[in-house]
Design a protein around this motif. Sequence first.
Motif, short mmCIF file in Angstrom:
data_model
loop_
_atom_site.label_atom_id
_atom_site.label_comp_id
_atom_site.label_asym_id
_atom_site.label_seq_id
_atom_site.Cartn_x
_atom_site.Cartn_y
_atom_site.Cartn_z
N THR A 57 -5.23 -7.51 15.62
CA THR A 57 -4.07 -6.47 15.23
C THR A 57 -4.66 -5.50 14.63
OG1 THR A 57 -3.32 -7.38 13.11
CG2 THR A 57 -2.49 -8.44 15.14
N GLY A 58 -5.84 -5.08 14.35
CA GLY A 58 -6.31 -4.06 13.88
C GLY A 58 -6.26 -3.82 12.26
N LEU A 59 -5.61 -4.72 11.48
CA LEU A 59 -5.27 -4.78 10.27
C LEU A 59 -6.65 -4.62 9.46
CD1 LEU A 59 -3.52 -5.14 7.75
CD2 LEU A 59 -3.72 -7.70 7.89
N ASN A 60 -6.70 -4.00 8.38
CA ASN A 60 -7.85 -3.98 7.44
C ASN A 60 -7.51 -4.82 6.37
OD1 ASN A 60 -9.98 -3.15 5.82
ND2 ASN A 60 -9.48 -1.11 5.41
N LEU A 61 -8.45 -6.12 6.51
CA LEU A 61 -8.22 -7.08 5.50
C LEU A 61 -9.64 -7.16 4.69
CD1 LEU A 61 -6.89 -9.77 4.34
CD2 LEU A 61 -7.90 -10.97 6.50
N ASN A 62 -9.39 -7.05 3.43
CA ASN A 62 -10.51 -7.30 2.51
C ASN A 62 -10.22 -8.25 1.44
OD1 ASN A 62 -12.43 -4.92 3.25
ND2 ASN A 62 -10.43 -3.66 2.90
N THR A 116 -4.77 -8.39 -8.38
CA THR A 116 -3.37 -8.94 -7.74
C THR A 116 -3.32 -8.36 -6.28
OG1 THR A 116 -2.39 -7.79 -9.67
CG2 THR A 116 -0.87 -7.97 -7.77
N PRO A 117 -3.15 -9.19 -5.42
CA PRO A 117 -3.16 -8.94 -4.11
C PRO A 117 -1.93 -7.97 -3.72
CG PRO A 117 -2.13 -11.11 -4.10
CD PRO A 117 -2.54 -10.73 -5.66
N PHE A 118 -2.35 -7.24 -2.58
CA PHE A 118 -1.20 -6.03 -2.05
C PHE A 118 -1.33 -5.92 -0.68
CE2 PHE A 118 -4.91 -3.70 -3.65
CZ PHE A 118 -5.00 -2.70 -2.61
N TYR A 119 -0.45 -5.24 -0.09
CA TYR A 119 -0.36 -4.53 1.22
C TYR A 119 -0.22 -3.16 1.13
CZ TYR A 119 0.79 -3.16 6.00
OH TYR A 119 0.91 -2.34 6.99
N ASN A 120 -1.04 -2.09 1.71
CA ASN A 120 -0.51 -0.79 1.59
C ASN A 120 -0.21 -0.44 3.00
OD1 ASN A 120 -0.90 2.01 2.14
ND2 ASN A 120 -1.70 1.96 0.03
N LEU A 121 1.03 -0.24 3.13
CA LEU A 121 1.54 0.17 4.35
C LEU A 121 1.10 1.48 5.40
CD1 LEU A 121 3.52 -0.31 6.87
CD2 LEU A 121 5.20 0.99 5.48
N ASN A 122 0.76 2.54 4.37
CA ASN A 122 0.33 3.85 4.80
C ASN A 122 -1.04 3.75 5.31
OD1 ASN A 122 2.65 5.39 4.08
ND2 ASN A 122 1.90 5.58 1.83
N ASP A 123 -2.05 2.80 4.57
CA ASP A 123 -3.24 2.67 5.17
C ASP A 123 -3.52 1.28 6.05
OD1 ASP A 123 -4.02 4.74 3.50
OD2 ASP A 123 -4.62 3.60 1.79
N ASP A 124 -2.30 0.73 6.26
CA ASP A 124 -2.38 -0.54 6.98
C ASP A 124 -3.67 -1.44 6.40
OD1 ASP A 124 -1.24 -2.38 8.66
OD2 ASP A 124 -2.65 -1.86 10.38
N LYS A 125 -3.41 -1.92 5.32
CA LYS A 125 -4.61 -2.49 4.46
C LYS A 125 -4.00 -3.61 3.40
CE LYS A 125 -8.36 -1.51 1.34
NZ LYS A 125 -9.18 -0.51 0.81
N VAL A 126 -4.54 -4.87 3.81
CA VAL A 126 -4.19 -5.99 2.90
C VAL A 126 -5.56 -6.20 2.05
CG1 VAL A 126 -4.14 -8.44 2.66
CG2 VAL A 126 -2.43 -7.09 4.25
N VAL A 127 -5.30 -6.34 0.85
CA VAL A 127 -6.40 -6.57 -0.23
C VAL A 127 -5.89 -7.96 -1.05
CG1 VAL A 127 -7.70 -5.82 -2.19
CG2 VAL A 127 -7.26 -4.23 -0.44
N VAL A 128 -6.94 -8.92 -0.95
CA VAL A 128 -6.69 -9.94 -1.93
C VAL A 128 -7.90 -10.19 -2.69
CG1 VAL A 128 -4.89 -11.18 -0.46
CG2 VAL A 128 -7.47 -11.62 0.01
N PRO A 129 -7.72 -11.03 -3.91
CA PRO A 129 -9.11 -11.33 -4.67
C PRO A 129 -10.01 -12.41 -3.95
CG PRO A 129 -7.11 -11.35 -6.09
CD PRO A 129 -6.44 -11.29 -4.51
N ASP A 130 -11.00 -12.16 -3.86
CA ASP A 130 -12.18 -12.94 -3.15
C ASP A 130 -11.76 -14.39 -3.50
OD1 ASP A 130 -14.91 -14.71 -3.39
OD2 ASP A 130 -15.25 -12.71 -2.18
N SER A 163 1.94 -11.20 5.99
CA SER A 163 3.38 -11.41 6.27
C SER A 163 4.02 -9.94 6.29
CB SER A 163 4.21 -12.26 5.52
OG SER A 163 3.92 -13.61 5.90
N HIS A 164 3.71 -9.21 4.84
CA HIS A 164 4.13 -7.97 4.82
C HIS A 164 3.40 -7.04 5.98
CE1 HIS A 164 6.16 -8.29 1.21
NE2 HIS A 164 5.30 -8.61 0.40
N SER A 165 2.25 -7.14 6.31
CA SER A 165 1.78 -6.27 7.31
C SER A 165 2.27 -6.43 8.82
CB SER A 165 0.13 -6.51 7.40
OG SER A 165 0.01 -7.51 8.32
N THR A 166 2.99 -7.61 9.06
CA THR A 166 3.82 -7.33 10.28
C THR A 166 4.77 -6.52 10.40
OG1 THR A 166 5.43 -9.22 9.73
CG2 THR A 166 3.26 -9.82 10.70
#
Length: 431
Positions: free
Chosen positions: A171-176, A183-197, A216-219
């Motif tokens: 889906t082209g999601l930037n997942l890191n 704290t995990p988060f999803y940034n809609l503007n950058d279409d980016k999910v970041v979670v702790p390692d 789920s937010h990224s959908t």
Amino acid sequence: MKQNKAREEIVKLFVDCLEKEDLPWHQGFIPSRTSFNPITNTTYKNSNRFILYLNEYIHQYDDPRWMTFKQASEKGYHIHKGEKGVPIEYWSIYDTKEKKKLTYSQLHDLLNKEPDRKDDIRYISQVYTVFNAKQMDGIEPYKENKAIIKDEIDDQFSLPYYLLYEFAHETGLNLNEDHKVNTPFYNLNDDKVVVPDHHRYKLTDAFFSDAFHEVSHSTAHQTRLNRPIKYFMEDREAYAIEELRAEIGSSFICNDLGIIPQKNEDYLENSQAYIQSWLKAIKEKPNTLFAAIKDAESICDYILDKGHYERLVKIETSINEAIVDGSYKENAISKDELRMILRNGYQEVDPKEMTTLVDDWSNQKEVEPKIYYTFDDEKIVCADNTSNDMFMEEFNKEDYLLAFLWMAKGMAMDEVMSLKFQDSKDAIAVK
């Protein structure tokens, strides 16, 4: 809109959980299988899935099988005296002109032939009562699926982990995964999910719960399910409902993947504001809950589909057959499937690049410490330089699964080849 008995029961049970600040998907009692009817082999969906999910938690049923009194009786099962069933909805298509129910295929054929008949079609809801297998005698015990265990991500084939990254790729999601983030988060503007390692999590299930919540937010992104998202300061109620969608969506995904969550005391401390917002919205507008459940089901289905869940199950089965059952099969996975599961963490190069890497290493030039692979016609050539001491192996196309085990699982060549020749070794031993 007047609620039927099944929907009234869902609202009552969920509001009761919220008032106690007691969310079922963070308590560790849900079976690692979606609720289903073993008689019809039907998996329950949407609001039915949710109400059965709640009841499994409330009554601590570690069995996901549900059926009607009639179905149980016909199979010779006996429901315990005084047991209370759970009301669920059954929706059907009704032709008001012909006064009969239609299947989806019959409806499709009818509207193709007579498009004007669409005004004669109604969707009607009936309420049925079902009972859990734990409420009856005579039924065989349920065999629970294996739960996700600590360190499985690194030590075994972790289907949820591969699915997570396959969804991101497709889906082209930037997942890191970031070892510095708390704290995990999803940034809609950058279409980016970041979670702790994932290594920072004490419990593997907590990592997946967090990761699939943010995914789920990224959908909501316009390139996916295109759902509007409001930030907290814009619209607190809309923001809270999006959190509810993501929470239920993550719980559905984890449920489908066989992940049993452990009790999470920290979660409720961080979610009190959401819980109060959910209570307010659901009490004022009960259909808010059903809309969130429906969205969560769509989110779950979308992530499993884009993450190639069915293909990953096939691969997992082949790996388990080879390692656990000692039953290795050639041509177990295709080139595309091998590429899919090597996509995250391994580097594919072309044959010329591989030659250059080997030459550089031989000439004591610096080569990045990782695992490389290349397809040379139908063969795969693998080079493990993770310890700066390059090891190379080559596998034929029928043995792509062995190549994966050598690269990803750190198995020695004699170990992987022993899987291939397991049967012949056994035959020699018998002689």
